[in-house]
Write an enzyme that holds these catalytic residues in place. Structure first.
Site, PDB file in Angstrom:
ATOM      1  N   ALA A  70     -47.148 -51.014  13.051  1.00  0.00           N
ATOM      2  CA  ALA A  70     -47.093 -52.370  13.616  1.00  0.00           C
ATOM      3  C   ALA A  70     -48.439 -52.891  14.103  1.00  0.00           C
ATOM      4  O   ALA A  70     -48.494 -53.973  14.675  1.00  0.00           O
ATOM      5  CB  ALA A  70     -46.058 -52.480  14.736  1.00  0.00           C
ATOM      6  N   ALA A  71     -49.523 -52.179  13.852  1.00  0.00           N
ATOM      7  CA  ALA A  71     -50.833 -52.694  14.270  1.00  0.00           C
ATOM      8  C   ALA A  71     -51.153 -53.997  13.545  1.00  0.00           C
ATOM      9  O   ALA A  71     -51.629 -54.966  14.148  1.00  0.00           O
ATOM     10  CB  ALA A  71     -51.918 -51.653  13.996  1.00  0.00           C
ATOM     11  N   GLY A  72     -50.900 -54.023  12.234  1.00  0.00           N
ATOM     12  CA  GLY A  72     -51.149 -55.247  11.474  1.00  0.00           C
ATOM     13  C   GLY A  72     -50.271 -56.393  11.941  1.00  0.00           C
ATOM     14  O   GLY A  72     -50.722 -57.542  12.039  1.00  0.00           O
ATOM     15  N   ASP A  73     -49.002 -56.096  12.241  1.00  0.00           N
ATOM     16  CA  ASP A  73     -48.092 -57.130  12.735  1.00  0.00           C
ATOM     17  C   ASP A  73     -48.552 -57.660  14.088  1.00  0.00           C
ATOM     18  O   ASP A  73     -48.444 -58.858  14.373  1.00  0.00           O
ATOM     19  CB  ASP A  73     -46.674 -56.562  12.857  1.00  0.00           C
ATOM     20  CG  ASP A  73     -46.094 -56.150  11.519  1.00  0.00           C
ATOM     21  OD1 ASP A  73     -46.488 -56.737  10.493  1.00  0.00           O
ATOM     22  OD2 ASP A  73     -45.249 -55.240  11.501  1.00  0.00           O
TER      23      ASP A  73
END
Length: 305
Positions: free
Chosen positions: A250-253
């Site tokens: 979820a880093a990109g999100d």
């Protein structure tokens, strides 16, 4: 009033296992832990935007099962408007995630109810789109729906963001003109442009091709190397804050949601990118998808080591 962000996309229940390393083909590993965590790129980005200061509405579908109730409940707990989250007669989407001791992950997604998010559903909730400042889409729902939503956002004069994830092939050519900000990671930028993306220089070349294909502006996220911004006139590299990673899920999100929230609130592109990067950096220091996403006070209090 907080800026309004509308996220059109997926809601998945993440079934997360931690293991010493990722399994090879045909191999069985003994896992270290297991958890069910609310996720899905759409829902993760909605939670990120909400925790980071925006007023958020979610457009998506969940199944008529216990996972569906939990996914909706997780959004409501973040004060996210769920009037456009429909329940359908199907299983909810799931993501099977393995995270290794180096914080790398491998993910298999089963769309389930996310496949029921059709263009007709988008039209049914057009008033939600009309109220938006920023509209975000990803690729975990049907392509026809994504294309329809992008074009409707352009017709309404909204700021339109596409996070082309997961991407394994080029986008339809007629999508690009509707995209203000295209935000792929390295592998996605490579899939879309047909070029290798493994250095800052090759990222610049890929970004230039994506702009030539019609995207308004491109931000390629480069993990620990930061982000590259391109607008057809210039490139700008934004180094990533240095942190100790625990789980990159979820880093990109988190970056996309944080960037959208900051942009909708009136921050400059550069400040919005830096804001999204700090939020993403904080997220990798914690385990899980939505549980790892920081709040606005967390980001405001961050000081690089």
């Amino acid at each position: 009033m907080p800026a309004k962000v509308v996220v059109i996309g997926s809601l998945n229940m993440d079934l997360v296992t931690r293991a010493p390393r990722l399994p090879r083909g045909g191999e069985t590993l003994i896992g270290q832990s297991f958890a069910t965590v609310s996720g899905g790129k759409g829902a993760n980005q909605a939670v990120a935007a909400a925790r980071l200061g925006a007023q958020v509405s979610m457009v998506g579908c969940v199944g008529s099962d216990a996972y569906g109730e939990a996914l909706r409940g997780a959004l409501l707990a973040e004060q996210i408007d769920c009037q456009a989250v429909s329940t359908v007669e199907d299983s909810s989407g799931v993501a099977l995630i393995v995270v290794d001791d180096n914080s790398q992950n491998a993910i298999v997604i089963v769309a389930g109810a996310n496949g029921a998010l059709t263009p007709e559903v988008i039209d049914r909730f057009d008033a939600v789109l009309q109220a938006a400042d920023v509209i975000i889409c990803q690729l975990e729902v049907p392509d026809a729906t994504v294309g329809h939503a992008l074009k409707r956002g352009r017709e309404l004069g909204k700021t339109v963001i596409l996070n082309p994830a997961p991407a394994s092939r080029p986008l339809p050519a007629d999508w690009y003109a509707a995209i203000d900000y295209l935000i792929p990671n390295e592998s996605e930028a490579s899939a879309l442009s047909g070029l290798p993306v493994d250095t800052l220089s090759t990222a610049e070349t890929a970004a230039a091709r994506l702009i030539a294909m019609g995207a308004g502006k491109v931000i390629i996220t480069l993990g620990s190397q930061g982000s590259l911004f391109a607008d057809g006139k210039r490139f700008e590299h934004f180094p990533a804050p240095k942190v100790k990673a625990v789980d990159t899920t979820a880093a990109g999100d988190t970056f996309v949601g944080g960037f959208a929230a900051a942009l909708a609130a009136g921050k400059s592109e550069a400040d919005a990118i830096r804001f999204g990067q700090v939020a993403a950096a904080l997220s990798v220091t914690r385990a899980g998808a939505q549980p790892s996403i920081p709040t606005l006070p967390d980001v405001q209090a961050f000081k690089a080591p």
